[in-house]
Design a protein around this motif. Structure first.
Motif, short mmCIF file in Angstrom:
data_model
loop_
_atom_site.label_atom_id
_atom_site.label_comp_id
_atom_site.label_asym_id
_atom_site.label_seq_id
_atom_site.Cartn_x
_atom_site.Cartn_y
_atom_site.Cartn_z
N ALA A 262 91.93 1.00 -1.64
CA ALA A 262 91.72 2.44 -1.43
C ALA A 262 92.54 2.88 -0.23
CB ALA A 262 90.24 2.74 -1.19
N CYS A 263 92.97 4.13 -0.23
CA CYS A 263 93.76 4.68 0.86
C CYS A 263 93.14 5.97 1.38
CB CYS A 263 95.19 4.97 0.42
SG CYS A 263 96.16 3.53 0.00
N GLY A 264 93.06 6.10 2.71
CA GLY A 264 92.72 7.36 3.33
C GLY A 264 94.01 8.08 3.66
N ALA A 265 93.92 9.11 4.50
CA ALA A 265 95.13 9.84 4.85
C ALA A 265 96.14 8.92 5.51
CB ALA A 265 94.78 11.00 5.79
N TYR A 266 95.68 8.13 6.50
CA TYR A 266 96.59 7.25 7.23
C TYR A 266 95.99 5.86 7.45
CZ TYR A 266 98.55 11.84 8.20
OH TYR A 266 99.06 13.11 8.08
N HIS A 267 95.05 5.45 6.61
CA HIS A 267 94.51 4.10 6.73
C HIS A 267 94.25 3.54 5.33
CE1 HIS A 267 90.60 6.08 6.07
NE2 HIS A 267 90.03 4.89 5.96
N THR A 268 94.05 2.25 5.27
CA THR A 268 93.90 1.55 4.00
C THR A 268 92.70 0.61 4.07
OG1 THR A 268 96.31 1.60 3.70
CG2 THR A 268 95.06 0.08 2.30
N ALA A 269 91.98 0.48 2.97
CA ALA A 269 90.86 -0.46 2.87
C ALA A 269 91.04 -1.33 1.64
CB ALA A 269 89.52 0.28 2.81
N ILE A 270 90.76 -2.62 1.78
CA ILE A 270 90.96 -3.57 0.69
C ILE A 270 89.75 -4.47 0.57
CG2 ILE A 270 92.27 -5.63 0.00
CD1 ILE A 270 94.78 -4.28 0.97
N LEU A 271 89.27 -4.69 -0.65
CA LEU A 271 88.24 -5.68 -0.92
C LEU A 271 88.92 -6.93 -1.45
CD1 LEU A 271 85.37 -3.65 -2.63
CD2 LEU A 271 85.72 -4.13 -0.19
N LEU A 319 80.62 -6.90 -2.34
CA LEU A 319 81.02 -5.51 -2.36
C LEU A 319 81.70 -5.19 -3.68
CD1 LEU A 319 82.46 -5.44 1.27
CD2 LEU A 319 80.13 -4.89 0.52
N ILE A 320 81.25 -4.13 -4.34
CA ILE A 320 81.77 -3.82 -5.67
C ILE A 320 82.66 -2.59 -5.69
CG2 ILE A 320 79.83 -4.89 -6.85
CD1 ILE A 320 78.67 -2.08 -7.28
N SER A 321 82.64 -1.77 -4.65
CA SER A 321 83.44 -0.55 -4.66
C SER A 321 83.73 -0.11 -3.23
CB SER A 321 82.71 0.57 -5.41
OG SER A 321 83.43 1.79 -5.38
N VAL A 322 84.97 0.35 -3.00
CA VAL A 322 85.37 0.87 -1.70
C VAL A 322 86.17 2.14 -1.91
CG1 VAL A 322 87.51 -0.48 -1.66
CG2 VAL A 322 86.51 0.32 0.50
N ASP A 323 86.05 3.09 -1.00
CA ASP A 323 86.90 4.27 -1.04
C ASP A 323 87.08 4.81 0.37
OD1 ASP A 323 88.58 5.97 -2.37
OD2 ASP A 323 87.04 7.41 -2.94
N CYS A 324 88.14 5.57 0.54
CA CYS A 324 88.46 6.15 1.85
C CYS A 324 88.51 7.66 1.74
CB CYS A 324 89.81 5.65 2.35
SG CYS A 324 89.93 3.86 2.57
N GLY A 325 87.92 8.34 2.70
CA GLY A 325 88.08 9.77 2.82
C GLY A 325 89.26 10.04 3.73
N LEU A 326 89.35 11.26 4.22
CA LEU A 326 90.45 11.62 5.11
C LEU A 326 90.45 10.70 6.33
CD1 LEU A 326 92.61 13.82 4.89
CD2 LEU A 326 91.25 15.19 6.49
#
Length: 564
Positions: A262-271, A319-326
């Motif tokens: 998942a990607c936010g405006a300027y950051h990233t998250a990975i499972l 963890l089954i789901s990840v998402d990023c906001g702004l």
């Protein structure tokens, strides 16, 4: 199946839902036509996206198509101000903001869904490039869509990646440039591999790609490219990349393999999970990029150009789901526990974050979200989580229930009001039909003057808001009560079976049925729960008896003194 949510996507201030019967619903801010309703008005509760007025951009309108003939959809995606939908025949539809060509046609905004014709033509023309190990008669079609910022992406059934909108590309000198294109472009860097997942932020892209020619369910490698001013590519430096580069933490040689991005405006998250298949499954959430608001969950506001495991998530949680906001991040586990961290306490981003000193209210560590449903920290039947700019949506109840929290402007929480919510509130779902809305609004009326109509509309909106608040409150109370009695979630699909005669709820029969289907562990947990409740009741009864005896004794002594 018709009301079961199978996918959800959140834009800057709007939300899309895909249901099991292939329909799409939207709500939130309507500016630029991002809701696909044919207008720019906000929608405070989920409304069905109609394709009756959909068109080709070439000017050839589809004939008026009824619900029976409209496409059956299997995928959705939301950019900042635009939306995408994927039909089961591989056709892609788009609507909303289009200044950068992110809709896949021209540069004019569209208030209704339109077919991305160029993508179909390009995929058809690419049949000559089918790999040798694939049948020449294999029809190519799109099987996944994603969007973010001002970009749109699609993956076809051979694992090829297509992009359009404001996309990162390479100049003749090998430098990064952002090029606006309404024509879908292939990403040739992954030729010979299968692209499985893709996510994008404002100006960066992350993709999960097979190590070999095909994907066998294991061994995904993570690539990133685009702007890297905050380290959001996870490459150990802040140099922007015009072409995909492997993130070494998730390379083929790494002991971790990616399964969600998942990607936010300027950051990233990975499972990612450990590759050692013989041991118990171990998974972690990794983040990198801008950390000014705690969106990396590393206990600070320091940015990171390398993936770092999030601090504070239980090691045993899957963890089954990840998402990023702004500027915030959220994850949900298979057990139904939800954690949020990042900007602005309570406004959908990180409920219960603490203030201290110069703290702006940002949550620097994962903050566990309390469930109104169980009055604990477990949401029943978790499915997926999605983040907008300042709101979060959770799909639970195995797809039949949605919870929302955060900034409520423009009705983005989907509960009939525009108020912010510091805690998860029930989204109005299943969606109301026109008759329900008219009933909640107090019925129609005779035509009046413009001023009178506006006043009537305001009054109707107020009545609807009040009714939805009462419905949400009663639903929350009913679920807490049902879980407390039966130790399981209230299932609306079976509710009618539980009513007999004069709509009387047969608690004893329901309880007996539940006991008959419970396994040994469930029975043991129930026994412990009810023993605890019974002990508490007995203690309270004893305390009241003692209190009454003391009062009676004191009163008796007082009378004896007066008589003496």
């Amino acid at each position: 199946m018709a009301q079961k949510v199978i996918a959800i996507a959140a834009g800057e201030a709007h939300t899309l839902v895909l249901t099991g019967d292939g329909n799409i619903y939207s709500w939130g801010r309507g500016m630029f036509g991002r809701l696909g309703t044919g207008k720019e008005a906000d929608e405070l509760i989920p409304v069905k996206v109609s394709f009756n007025n959909s068109s080709h951009r070439s000017g050839n309108l589809y004939p008026q198509i009824g619900d029976r003939d409209q496409p059956r959809f299997v995928g959705i995606a939301a950019g900042a101000y635009h939306s995408l939908a994927l039909a089961d025949d591989g056709s892609v539809w788009s609507w909303g903001y289009n200044s950068y060509g992110q809709l896949g046609y021209g540069q004019e905004n569209s208030h209704v869904p339109c077919l991305v014709e160029q993508l179909q033509e390009l995929v058809s023309d690419s049949s000559a490039d089918v790999p040798a190990n694939t049948s020449a008669t294999t029809p190519l079609k799109i099987c996944l869509v994603r969007a973010g910022g001002m970009m749109s992406f699609a993956i076809d059934n051979l694992g090829s990646l297509w992009m359009w909108g404001q996309c990162p590309q390479s100049t003749d000198t090998g430098e990064l440039c952002l090029v606006s294109s309404s024509s879908p472009l292939p990403v040739w860097d992954f030729h010979g591999h299968t692209v499985v997942k893709v996510a994008c932020g404002n100006e960066h892209v992350v993709a999960a790609v097979s190590s070999g020619a095909s994907y066998m369910g294991r061994g995904l490698i993570c690539y990133s490219w685009g702007s890297n001013t905050h380290g959001q590519l996870g490459l150990g430096h802040k140099e922007s990349q015009p072409r995909p580069v492997v993130i070494s933490t998730f390379s083929e040689e790494s002991s971790w393999e990616v399964y969600d991005i998942a990607c936010g405006a300027y950051h990233t998250a990975i499972l990612a999970q450990k590759k050692s298949y013989e041991e118990d499954i171990q998974c972690r959430c990794w983040t990198f990029g801008l950390g000014d608001n705690g969106q990396l969950g590393n206990g600070s506001t320091i940015s990171s150009d390398l993936p770092i495991p999030v601090i504070g998530l239980p090691a045993e949680a899957f963890l089954i789901s990840v998402d990023c906001g702004l500027f915030h991040t959220a994850v949900v586990s298979a057990d139904g526990e939800v954690w949020c961290w990042g900007m602005e306490r309570g406004l959908g981003l990180c409920p219960d974050a603490s203030y201290s000193g110069g703290d702006a209210g940002d949550a620097l560590h994962p903050s566990r979200v309390r469930s109104p449903e169980t009055n604990g920290f477990q949401f029943l039947g978790p499915v997926q989580i999605a983040c907008g700019a300042a709101h979060t949506i959770l799909v639970a109840g195995d797809g039949y229930r949605m919870w929302a929290w955060g900034r409520g402007r423009n009705g983005v929480l989907g509960r009939g009001v525009t108020d912010d919510s510091y805690n998860p509130a029930v989204v109005t779902w299943p969606p109301l039909n026109e008759a329900d809305i008219r009933q909640l609004q107090g019925g129609g009326g005779a035509s009046t003057s413009s001023a009178g109509t506006n006043e009537m509309e305001r009054e109707m909106e107020l009545k609807l808001s009040e009714a939805m608040e009462r419905l949400n409150l009663m639903e929350r109370y009913a679920n807490i009560l049902h879980v407390s009695v039966f130790r399981k979630q209230l299932d609306e699909r079976r509710l009618k079976e539980s009513f007999q005669g004069n709509v009387v709820f047969d608690i004893k029969r329901e309880f007996d049925n539940m006991l008959g289907t419970a396994d040994s562990d469930e029975l043991a947990r129930m026994e412990g729960f009810y023993k605890s409740v019974l002990a508490s009741v007995k203690d309270e009864i004893l305390n009241r008896r003692v209190e009454r005896m003391v009062r009676e004794s004191l009163a008796s002594m007082s009378r004896e003194r007066r008589q003496g």
